[in-house]
Design an enzyme around this catalytic site. Structure first.
Site, PDB file in Angstrom:
ATOM      1  N   GLY A  31       7.973   3.912  -0.453  1.00 12.75           N
ATOM      2  CA  GLY A  31       8.771   5.183   0.087  1.00 12.75           C
ATOM      3  C   GLY A  31      10.982   4.728  -0.281  1.00 12.75           C
ATOM      4  O   GLY A  31      10.155   3.919  -0.652  1.00 12.75           O
ATOM      5  N   THR A  32      11.115   5.812   0.398  1.00 14.94           N
ATOM      6  CA  THR A  32      12.517   5.735  -0.153  1.00 14.94           C
ATOM      7  C   THR A  32      12.846   5.405   1.476  1.00 14.94           C
ATOM      8  O   THR A  32      13.170   3.931   1.278  1.00 14.94           O
ATOM      9  CB  THR A  32      13.537   7.440  -0.229  1.00 14.94           C
ATOM     10  N   PHE A  33      12.110   5.306   2.575  1.00 14.14           N
ATOM     11  CA  PHE A  33      12.643   4.095   3.295  1.00 14.14           C
ATOM     12  C   PHE A  33      11.873   3.077   3.601  1.00 14.14           C
ATOM     13  O   PHE A  33      11.998   3.118   5.263  1.00 14.14           O
ATOM     14  CB  PHE A  33      13.287   5.170   4.900  1.00 14.14           C
ATOM     15  N   SER A  38       8.601  -0.013   2.732  1.00 16.89           N
ATOM     16  CA  SER A  38       7.494  -0.839   2.171  1.00 16.89           C
ATOM     17  C   SER A  38       6.628  -0.803   2.947  1.00 16.89           C
ATOM     18  O   SER A  38       6.394  -1.302   4.473  1.00 16.89           O
ATOM     19  CB  SER A  38       8.452  -1.477   1.191  1.00 16.89           C
ATOM     20  N   VAL A  39       4.691  -0.012   2.781  1.00 19.03           N
ATOM     21  CA  VAL A  39       4.289  -0.268   3.406  1.00 19.03           C
ATOM     22  C   VAL A  39       3.412  -1.309   2.924  1.00 19.03           C
ATOM     23  O   VAL A  39       3.219  -1.121   1.646  1.00 19.03           O
ATOM     24  CB  VAL A  39       3.619   0.134   4.354  1.00 19.03           C
ATOM     25  N   ILE A  96       0.902  -1.513  -0.112  1.00 23.07           N
ATOM     26  CA  ILE A  96      -0.176  -0.115  -0.446  1.00 23.07           C
ATOM     27  C   ILE A  96       0.552   1.206  -0.114  1.00 23.07           C
ATOM     28  O   ILE A  96       0.593   2.162  -0.298  1.00 23.07           O
ATOM     29  CB  ILE A  96      -0.846   0.243   0.974  1.00 23.07           C
ATOM     30  N   ASP A 124       7.941  15.938   8.639  1.00 26.81           N
ATOM     31  CA  ASP A 124       7.888  15.513   7.332  1.00 26.81           C
ATOM     32  C   ASP A 124       5.670  15.936   6.985  1.00 26.81           C
ATOM     33  O   ASP A 124       4.956  14.522   6.815  1.00 26.81           O
ATOM     34  CB  ASP A 124       7.925  14.779   6.537  1.00 26.81           C
TER      35      ASP A 124
HETATM   36  P1  ADP Z   1       7.536   6.505   4.406  1.00 25.79           P
HETATM   37  O1  ADP Z   1       8.640   6.478   5.615  1.00 25.79           O
HETATM   38  O2  ADP Z   1       7.747   5.157   3.288  1.00 25.79           O
HETATM   39  O3  ADP Z   1       7.412   7.634   3.488  1.00 25.79           O
HETATM   40  P2  ADP Z   1       5.385   5.735   6.068  1.00 25.79           P
HETATM   41  O4  ADP Z   1       4.561   5.527   7.402  1.00 25.79           O
HETATM   42  O5  ADP Z   1       4.641   7.438   5.191  1.00 25.79           O
HETATM   43  O6  ADP Z   1       6.179   5.917   5.166  1.00 25.79           O
HETATM   44  O7  ADP Z   1       3.557   5.221   4.814  1.00 25.79           O
HETATM   45  C1  ADP Z   1       3.687   4.851   3.775  1.00 25.79           C
HETATM   46  C2  ADP Z   1       2.064   4.932   3.217  1.00 25.79           C
HETATM   47  O8  ADP Z   1       1.816   3.945   3.342  1.00 25.79           O
HETATM   48  C3  ADP Z   1       1.056   5.777   3.078  1.00 25.79           C
HETATM   49  O9  ADP Z   1       1.088   7.448   2.580  1.00 25.79           O
HETATM   50  C4  ADP Z   1       0.260   5.075   3.777  1.00 25.79           C
HETATM   51  O10 ADP Z   1      -0.446   5.196   1.960  1.00 25.79           O
HETATM   52  C5  ADP Z   1       0.317   3.816   3.596  1.00 25.79           C
HETATM   53  N1  ADP Z   1       0.228   3.809   5.449  1.00 25.79           N
HETATM   54  C6  ADP Z   1       1.063   3.857   6.125  1.00 25.79           C
HETATM   55  N2  ADP Z   1       0.646   3.392   7.574  1.00 25.79           N
HETATM   56  C7  ADP Z   1      -0.825   3.361   7.305  1.00 25.79           C
HETATM   57  C8  ADP Z   1      -1.438   2.651   8.126  1.00 25.79           C
HETATM   58  N3  ADP Z   1      -1.206   2.214   9.480  1.00 25.79           N
HETATM   59  N4  ADP Z   1      -2.787   2.404   7.644  1.00 25.79           N
HETATM   60  C9  ADP Z   1      -2.828   2.107   5.790  1.00 25.79           C
HETATM   61  N5  ADP Z   1      -1.998   2.348   5.316  1.00 25.79           N
HETATM   62  C10 ADP Z   1      -0.698   3.397   5.767  1.00 25.79           C
HETATM   63 MG    MG Z   2       5.698   8.968   4.359  1.00 28.37          MG
END
Ligand code: ADP
Ligand code: MG
Ligand code: ZN
Length: 538
Positions: free
Chosen positions: A61-63, A65-66, A58, A171
């Site tokens: 990003g750079t740091f 994967s979710v 879902i 951020d």
């Molecule tokens: P990064 O440091 O790679 O930006 P994030 O924590 O911002 O990581 O997560 C990247 C993306 O994953 C978010 O923009 C969102 O779309 C999805 N995401 C992150 N955490 C959740 C969550 N708890 N529930 C649903 N989607 C999430």
């Molecule tokens: Mg993020």
């Protein structure tokens, strides 16, 4: 919510089972590369398969994967989780600090919490409750004023909460503030760049801070020190053969963020660069020639730009100590206001200041590398979000680098005002031509299509821009065309959504969030007390 222990207890499937059942029951089309990423995740953190069925990716990003994972609870029902797999090269303290922000400050006040954390070797997976959400870019044009107001209120609530813990998020942007429109749920995520205020409650942010000068964040780490109240699940052995990471080509690159950037028409600023400004590096000390990335860009522009109004160059700011006293850059070197960079300037030491974040959301003090940055930087970013909500444009500022970002800020907030504010926090900014401060209401209403696009008080570039919902091509840039009222958006629709009667106080709040001077910029606590939110508070 069920604890993962109870979930785990009821869950017996092996990795193979998971994959099998996925193939059996999951006829949804998962792209092959995502499938490979999921397989890889099961391989590097095998204990995940005992608890979760990972069904999708879902975010990337750079740091991190979710992934979306489902766990079966003891009562047979399934619960969704977001599994954030951090890049293995992240510094362990950085990872632990992110976790500590979630565990200490999260789980309330619209701030994401953490359910569990898995680690095997240098792979860390943070498990959070899943918040279904829509990409901001997809909904920004369709939000009503009331929804926008609620969104801001909940964002400010989250900011007030983390700022009370001495966390500077660094951020703040829509992709890090999840919004479930249907259920009216909000969640601030991603503490991957967070830093602490001097009196932060987050112990590990103190460590992050003291380590930030330290260059290598790619060290091999033995252990990730987990915050005390995080339940960690570390496997006993790691005898499995080294797992090959899928090649970069096979990896997905479809973060919502990237997708957002592809949707170009909604941005207010394109890639054009007025190339007219200079955030300046430290002038108090002289030696060490390593240029920063920004300096690099400056240098490149410097040689490549043929017709430049006034070259962007790196010369000295007043430092924090020498601050506004006797501020006159021309006294310290002989290239000021010329199109050269003198040797004195070339040998200036780069200023070490955190510059993490996304250019379009960075506060002026971040863009100019002010070493003294506080929670006010998050408030600026919240202001940029409000600007998007009011104008219906996202991203509002679209800049590839800090110079471009600062120029775009000056285009809205005025060059003289920006220069003055920068001076207050000890930075010299040079702008080749004067950019007038814009009226925020006229700007936003024009962009949203509430008023005809031909308003004379706006600069040409804004007058010629039209709302994308018009579905017509904007006239070539630089050519202003008077547009008839038929070009404004459907008046009824705008009326129903409340965009034709946005109260003055909203623009007052926007003005206070986009205060160029961090010293006077409104705090989250004060913003929540602003008349805009009077009836929500009561
Ligand atoms: P990064 O440091 O790679 O930006 P994030 O924590 O911002 O990581 O997560 C990247 C993306 O994953 C978010 O923009 C969102 O779309 C999805 N995401 C992150 N955490 C959740 C969550 N708890 N529930 C649903 N989607 C999430
Ligand atoms: Mg993020
Ligand atoms: Zn000089």
């Amino acid at each position: 919510m069920a604890t993962v222990e109870s979930v785990a207890a009821s869950s017996t499937h092996s990795a193979e089972d998971v994959k099998h059942s996925e193939k059996e029951t999951n006829k949804r089309k998962i792209p092959r590369d995502v499938e490979m990423d999921i397989e890889y995740l099961y391989e590097v953190v095998p204990q995940l398969s005992r608890v979760f069925r990972i069904t999708d990716k879902i975010g990337e990003g750079t740091f991190s994967s979710v992934y979306l994972g489902e766990a079966q609870k003891s009562d047979g029902t399934r619960e969704k989780f977001a599994l954030k797999h951090l890049i293995p090269t992240s510094h362990p303290v950085r990872i632990a600090a992110e976790l500590q922000c979630l565990t200490v400050a999260g789980g309330k006040e619209n701030v994401m919490g953490v359910t569990y954390c898995f680690r095997k070797d240098h792979h860390v997976v943070i498990v959070m409750p899943y918040v279904e959400h829509q990409a901001f870019v997809d909904i920004v044009e369709t939000l009503s004023f009331e929804e926008a107001r609620q969104y801001m209120y909940h964002l400010l609530k989250a900011l007030k909460h983390i700022h009370e813990f001495g966390i500077i998020h660094r951020d703040i942007k829509p992709t890090n503030f999840l919004y479930n429109r249907r259920e009216k749920k909000y969640a601030l995520v991603d503490f991957g760049l967070a830093q602490g205020t001097p009196d932060t409650h987050i112990e590990l942010l103190k460590v992050v801070k003291s380590q930030k000068a330290q260059k290598d964040s790619h060290g091999k780490q033995a252990l990730v020190p987990l915050p005390p109240n995080t339940r960690s699940c570390t496997p006993h052995s790691s005898t499995k053969a080294a797992v090959k990471r899928p090649s970069p080509q096979s990896r997905t690159k479809h973060t919502k963020e990237l997708m957002g950037l592809c949707k170009t028409p909604r941005s207010v600023f394109g890639e054009r660069n007025l190339n007219s400004i200079t955030p300046q590096t430290d002038q108090t000390q002289g030696h060490g020639i390593k240029p920063t990335k920004t300096d690099d860009i400056i240098a490149r522009k410097f040689v490549s730009t043929k017709r430049r109004p006034l070259p962007a160059r790196a010369l000295g700011p007043t430092s924090q100590k020498t601050k506004p006293v006797a501020f006159n850059p021309s006294l310290t070197c002989n290239c000021y206001m010329t199109d050269r960079v003198c040797n004195i300037c070339l040998s200036r030491k780069q200023q070490v200041a955190p510059r993490a974040g996304t250019p379009g959301f960075r506060a002026p003090e971040v863009l100019t590398k002010c070493p003294d940055q506080g929670t006010a930087i998050d408030m600026w970013s919240a202001g940029v979000i409000l600007l998007s909500l009011l104008s219906g444009r996202y991203p509002f500022f679209k800049a590839n680098d800090d110079l471009m970002a600062l120029t775009q800020i000056m285009t809205i907030r005025g060059s003289r005002e920006t220069i003055q504010a920068a001076k207050k926090f000890g930075k010299a900014v040079v702008c080749s031509r004067e950019l007038p401060r814009l009226d925020l209401r006229i700007l936003c209403e024009t962009l949203r299509g509430v008023r005809p696009c031909g308003d004379d008080s706006l600069p040409l570039e804004f007058r010629s821009s039209r709302h994308p919902a018009d579905g017509k091509k904007a006239p070539p840039s630089g050519r202003a065309e008077k547009l008839s009222s038929a070009d404004t958006r459907d008046a009824t629709e705008l009326h129903v959504m409340g965009w034709d009667r946005v109260p003055d106080e909203v623009y007052d709040l926007l003005d206070k969030l986009l205060d160029l001077n961090p010293e006077t910029r409104i705090t989250a606590a004060a913003a929540l007390q602003h008349p805009v939110f009077k009836d929500i508070r009561d």
